[in-house]
Design a protein around this motif. Structure first.
Motif, PDB file in Angstrom:
ATOM      1  N   GLY A 184       0.806  -1.207   0.000  1.00  0.00           N
ATOM      2  CA  GLY A 184       0.000   0.000   0.000  1.00  0.00           C
ATOM      3  C   GLY A 184       0.840   1.257   0.000  1.00  0.00           C
ATOM      4  O   GLY A 184       0.347   2.349  -0.281  1.00  0.00           O
ATOM      5  N   HIS A 185       2.149   1.140   0.274  1.00  0.00           N
ATOM      6  CA  HIS A 185       3.031   2.312   0.301  1.00  0.00           C
ATOM      7  C   HIS A 185       3.689   2.573  -1.045  1.00  0.00           C
ATOM      8  O   HIS A 185       4.384   3.556  -1.205  1.00  0.00           O
ATOM      9  CB  HIS A 185       4.126   2.100   1.360  1.00  0.00           C
ATOM     10  CG  HIS A 185       3.561   1.921   2.734  1.00  0.00           C
ATOM     11  ND1 HIS A 185       3.017   2.947   3.465  1.00  0.00           N
ATOM     12  CD2 HIS A 185       3.429   0.807   3.504  1.00  0.00           C
ATOM     13  CE1 HIS A 185       2.597   2.484   4.629  1.00  0.00           C
ATOM     14  NE2 HIS A 185       2.832   1.196   4.668  1.00  0.00           N
ATOM     15  N   GLN A 186       3.498   1.655  -2.003  1.00  0.00           N
ATOM     16  CA  GLN A 186       4.105   1.879  -3.305  1.00  0.00           C
ATOM     17  C   GLN A 186       3.326   2.921  -4.083  1.00  0.00           C
ATOM     18  O   GLN A 186       2.177   3.218  -3.797  1.00  0.00           O
ATOM     19  CB  GLN A 186       4.173   0.569  -4.095  1.00  0.00           C
ATOM     20  CG  GLN A 186       5.289  -0.350  -3.622  1.00  0.00           C
ATOM     21  CD  GLN A 186       5.431  -1.533  -4.535  1.00  0.00           C
ATOM     22  OE1 GLN A 186       4.710  -2.499  -4.401  1.00  0.00           O
ATOM     23  NE2 GLN A 186       6.360  -1.460  -5.464  1.00  0.00           N
TER      24      GLN A 186
ATOM     25  N   VAL B 142       7.842   0.849   5.013  1.00  0.00           N
ATOM     26  CA  VAL B 142       8.608   0.822   3.755  1.00  0.00           C
ATOM     27  C   VAL B 142       9.972   0.175   3.976  1.00  0.00           C
ATOM     28  O   VAL B 142      10.448  -0.598   3.145  1.00  0.00           O
ATOM     29  CB  VAL B 142       8.756   2.247   3.185  1.00  0.00           C
ATOM     30  CG1 VAL B 142       9.778   2.261   2.050  1.00  0.00           C
ATOM     31  CG2 VAL B 142       7.417   2.750   2.687  1.00  0.00           C
ATOM     32  N   LYS B 143      10.609   0.477   5.103  1.00  0.00           N
ATOM     33  CA  LYS B 143      11.908  -0.130   5.393  1.00  0.00           C
ATOM     34  C   LYS B 143      11.787  -1.650   5.514  1.00  0.00           C
ATOM     35  O   LYS B 143      12.671  -2.399   5.067  1.00  0.00           O
ATOM     36  CB  LYS B 143      12.491   0.455   6.684  1.00  0.00           C
ATOM     37  CG  LYS B 143      13.030   1.879   6.515  1.00  0.00           C
ATOM     38  CD  LYS B 143      13.633   2.390   7.816  1.00  0.00           C
ATOM     39  CE  LYS B 143      14.264   3.771   7.615  1.00  0.00           C
ATOM     40  NZ  LYS B 143      14.847   4.307   8.861  1.00  0.00           N
ATOM     41  N   ASN B 144      10.693  -2.109   6.129  1.00  0.00           N
ATOM     42  CA  ASN B 144      10.464  -3.552   6.217  1.00  0.00           C
ATOM     43  C   ASN B 144      10.316  -4.161   4.824  1.00  0.00           C
ATOM     44  O   ASN B 144      10.866  -5.222   4.527  1.00  0.00           O
ATOM     45  CB  ASN B 144       9.213  -3.843   7.041  1.00  0.00           C
ATOM     46  CG  ASN B 144       9.411  -3.551   8.511  1.00  0.00           C
ATOM     47  OD1 ASN B 144      10.543  -3.497   9.004  1.00  0.00           O
ATOM     48  ND2 ASN B 144       8.325  -3.359   9.230  1.00  0.00           N
TER      49      ASN B 144
ATOM     50  N   GLN C 262       2.378   9.564  11.463  1.00  0.00           N
ATOM     51  CA  GLN C 262       2.004   8.770  10.299  1.00  0.00           C
ATOM     52  C   GLN C 262       3.207   8.534   9.384  1.00  0.00           C
ATOM     53  O   GLN C 262       3.409   7.423   8.872  1.00  0.00           O
ATOM     54  CB  GLN C 262       0.887   9.480   9.514  1.00  0.00           C
ATOM     55  CG  GLN C 262       0.321   8.638   8.358  1.00  0.00           C
ATOM     56  CD  GLN C 262      -0.294   7.352   8.856  1.00  0.00           C
ATOM     57  OE1 GLN C 262      -1.148   7.348   9.741  1.00  0.00           O
ATOM     58  NE2 GLN C 262       0.137   6.230   8.289  1.00  0.00           N
ATOM     59  N   TYR C 263       4.022   9.575   9.181  1.00  0.00           N
ATOM     60  CA  TYR C 263       5.220   9.427   8.348  1.00  0.00           C
ATOM     61  C   TYR C 263       6.178   8.396   8.950  1.00  0.00           C
ATOM     62  O   TYR C 263       6.799   7.607   8.230  1.00  0.00           O
ATOM     63  CB  TYR C 263       5.948  10.772   8.192  1.00  0.00           C
ATOM     64  CG  TYR C 263       5.231  11.778   7.335  1.00  0.00           C
ATOM     65  CD1 TYR C 263       4.340  11.377   6.340  1.00  0.00           C
ATOM     66  CD2 TYR C 263       5.433  13.161   7.513  1.00  0.00           C
ATOM     67  CE1 TYR C 263       3.684  12.313   5.552  1.00  0.00           C
ATOM     68  CE2 TYR C 263       4.793  14.096   6.722  1.00  0.00           C
ATOM     69  CZ  TYR C 263       3.900  13.666   5.752  1.00  0.00           C
ATOM     70  OH  TYR C 263       3.253  14.586   4.966  1.00  0.00           O
ATOM     71  N   GLU C 264       6.320   8.423  10.268  1.00  0.00           N
ATOM     72  CA  GLU C 264       7.215   7.469  10.925  1.00  0.00           C
ATOM     73  C   GLU C 264       6.714   6.034  10.751  1.00  0.00           C
ATOM     74  O   GLU C 264       7.492   5.106  10.501  1.00  0.00           O
ATOM     75  CB  GLU C 264       7.348   7.803  12.416  1.00  0.00           C
ATOM     76  CG  GLU C 264       8.171   9.055  12.688  1.00  0.00           C
ATOM     77  CD  GLU C 264       8.217   9.401  14.172  1.00  0.00           C
ATOM     78  OE1 GLU C 264       7.313   8.929  14.907  1.00  0.00           O
ATOM     79  OE2 GLU C 264       9.142  10.133  14.589  1.00  0.00           O
ATOM     80  N   ALA C 265       5.397   5.860  10.893  1.00  0.00           N
ATOM     81  CA  ALA C 265       4.820   4.522  10.702  1.00  0.00           C
ATOM     82  C   ALA C 265       4.990   4.050   9.270  1.00  0.00           C
ATOM     83  O   ALA C 265       5.358   2.896   9.008  1.00  0.00           O
ATOM     84  CB  ALA C 265       3.339   4.533  11.086  1.00  0.00           C
ATOM     85  N   ASP C 266       4.742   4.969   8.317  1.00  0.00           N
ATOM     86  CA  ASP C 266       4.895   4.611   6.902  1.00  0.00           C
ATOM     87  C   ASP C 266       6.349   4.297   6.572  1.00  0.00           C
ATOM     88  O   ASP C 266       6.636   3.357   5.818  1.00  0.00           O
ATOM     89  CB  ASP C 266       4.406   5.756   6.010  1.00  0.00           C
ATOM     90  CG  ASP C 266       2.899   5.937   6.059  1.00  0.00           C
ATOM     91  OD1 ASP C 266       2.223   5.015   6.567  1.00  0.00           O
ATOM     92  OD2 ASP C 266       2.403   6.986   5.604  1.00  0.00           O
ATOM     93  N   LEU C 267       7.269   5.070   7.129  1.00  0.00           N
ATOM     94  CA  LEU C 267       8.688   4.868   6.856  1.00  0.00           C
ATOM     95  C   LEU C 267       9.153   3.506   7.378  1.00  0.00           C
ATOM     96  O   LEU C 267       9.908   2.793   6.698  1.00  0.00           O
ATOM     97  CB  LEU C 267       9.519   5.983   7.491  1.00  0.00           C
ATOM     98  CG  LEU C 267      11.034   5.915   7.266  1.00  0.00           C
ATOM     99  CD1 LEU C 267      11.355   5.979   5.778  1.00  0.00           C
ATOM    100  CD2 LEU C 267      11.741   7.058   8.013  1.00  0.00           C
TER     101      LEU C 267
END
Length: 522
Positions: free
Chosen positions: A13-15, A403-405, A395-400
């Protein structure tokens, strides 16, 4: 020029759309090089290939019956399916409709050795998908044991602190409670969603509430204080928002509503599209029926005879027995080292390296999110502090982190690994050692190209199998062997839902031998 469609997909979902654009660009160039005319694009966003529950994918399979295209182009095979079972089933359906699947970046030819390589690549995709999941799971398990939110969307009604623990959001708690109470009282979902949206709130994905988002909320035990991740379940680990009594009252209504919508799984016929009648040359199609005692019987029947366009003496062939015999004979080929060496050499010639556009897209997303966080921190340094800004940072921290995972997983999966002869032999050896339904599925889809079954004068059946590797003096690609008449069927009464007899067949008991007399046709 043949007509073709492009199927593109990304799973996270982050792509972003760049991932889809890159796939379509490469597939379009592939089509031009091979004289194919693109007539349609089918795109699934933020949906994994581990499941076949993909709207555009299912629409594409359904549209294949309209005969408006004869080719599906995918960027790589794992865009089509990362599950060997789904891949075999859907490719069989497409083949019956005269549609083939081509990979734009994996140079897989349509000759027999290309089919072998395709099966190996699909097996590797599934293997590495499982392996990377296990490696990431170890780190995430530690977080789960400490009840720290791993990644992904935060449940509506909660916020997350710096230590990744969930806490009720005072502004949203009354809305959650009202939604559960309305549902328990019998309100329609559309009315509940309308009520929630009237408060001008959005889901964790930033969208308005609808049926799917409400279903996720109403089924989540998070709201009664349960932390769940994989097989870890801890009660009283999160501050609850609603009472257990209200939650389980809602579950009772939800289960009653959905119980009637449970569908029976369809029977699978692994030889569909491969098995032909030796009498008339027509296809053998899958059939099933229930006897008076409720037992289901599955078999293959000549399609021409069933449609009464010809009369063959082939009769009905018991599905499980013929599938097992053919799979066992095919596996015996892969158990000989000299055969593995020949097949691997053939398949290796079609291999080509693939550029990982998904990893590039994830790395770009990581840079973008990092930049957004830096901009937020600069705003704080300048004294611009607000609730909205702090929510965005969370939210940015959670998304980041998510994405790193995903990047870690993708690097493990796409670790610069050149497919070698040893890789191919390794996977083919594993196919030969599998047991049960997975054994039959993988061996048949990997090895078997065409089967002709013919009834002989003595009542037995002659089976001729053509395999997915090139013919050679050392390893002929065709094999013929005799099968006992007991795989046939007669004199069992099959009944429909009203108990009316629809067919008469007799099923003989059949016992498999552990060894086969293996002779290859010259």
């Amino acid at each position: 020029m043949s007509n073709a469609v492009i199927y593109a997909r990304y799973s996270s979902g982050h792509q972003r759309e760049e991932s889809i654009e890159g796939q379509i660009r490469e597939c379009t160039n592939f089509a031009k090089r091979n004289g194919l005319t693109i007539v349609e694009h089918y795109i699934d966003r933020a949906i994994s290939a581990k499941t076949d529950d993909r709207p555009s994918f299912q629409q594409m399979v359904a549209d294949s019956s309209k005969k408006t295209f004869d080719t599906i182009i995918v960027y790589t095979l794992d865009r089509f399916a990362r599950n060997r079972y789904d891949s075999a089933v859907y490719k069989a359906k497409l083949k019956r409709n005269g549609v083939r699947v081509l990979s734009a970046k994996e140079n897989i030819t349509s000759d027999p050795s290309g089919i072998i390589l395709e099966s190996v690549l699909e097996g590797m995709a599934e293997y590495y998908s499982v392996e990377l999941a296990q490696k990431v799971k170890r780190g995430m398990t530690e977080n789960a044991l400490a009840c720290r939110w791993a990644s992904g969307r935060i449940p509506f009604g909660y916020t997350i602190d710096a230590d990744k623990h969930l806490h009720p959001d005072p502004a949203l708690v009354p809305i959650v409670q009202e939604a559960f109470e309305m549902y328990a009282a019998g309100a329609k979902i559309v009315d509940i969603a309308r009520k929630i949206n009237s408060y001008h709130v959005v889901t964790g994905m930033g969208n308005k509430f609808g049926r799917s988002s409400f279903d996720r909320m109403i089924r989540s035990e998070t709201y009664i204080g349960v932390f769940k991740w994989n097989d870890i379940r801890k009660e009283n680990a999160i501050p609850p928002i609603i009472t257990p009594e209200l939650f389980y009252k809602c579950q009772a209504r939800y289960n009653a509503r959905n119980r009637k919508n449970v569908a029976r799984p369809s029977a699978i016929y692994l030889l569909s599209g491969k098995l032909r009648c030796g009498c008339c040359g027509g296809s053998m199609c899958g059939m099933s029926g229930k006897s008076r005692n409720g037992t289901m019987h599955y078999y293959y029947s000549c399609y021409s005879t069933r449609r009464r366009t010809s009369h063959c003496d082939i009769g009905n062939i018991r599905r499980d027995e013929i599938e097992h015999i053919i799979a066992a004979h095919a596996a015996s080929i892969l158990k000989k080292p000299i055969n593995l060496d020949i097949i691997a050499n053939q398949a290796l010639k079609t291999n080509n390296s693939v550029k990982n556009y998904r990893l590039e897209s994830l790395i770009q997303q990581e840079k973008d999110l990092t930049q957004k966080l830096e901009n937020c921190m600069k705003a704080i340094d300048q004294g611009l502090v607000s609730i909205t800004l702090m929510d965005r940072i969370k939210q940015y921290e959670a998304d980041l982190q998510s994405v790193k995972n995903d990047i870690s997983l993708e690097k493990i999966k796409s670790n610069p690994i050149q497919v070698t002869k040893e890789h191919i032999i390794f996977f083919l050896e594993k196919f030969a050692l599998l047991e049960g339904e997975k054994f039959k599925d993988r061996i048949i889809s990997t090895m078997v190209r065409d089967i002709v079954i013919k009834k002989e004068k003595d009542g037995n059946y002659l089976v001729t199998v053509q395999y997915n590797y090139a013919n050679s003096k050392e390893l002929p690609n065709e094999e013929s062997y005799s099968v006992p008449e007991s795989i046939g069927s007669q004199d069992v009464e099959l009944v429909d839902n009203r108990g009316v007899v629809t067919n008469r067949l007799r099923f003989y008991p059949y016992y498999f031998e552990e060894t086969f007399i293996f002779t290859q046709a010259s």
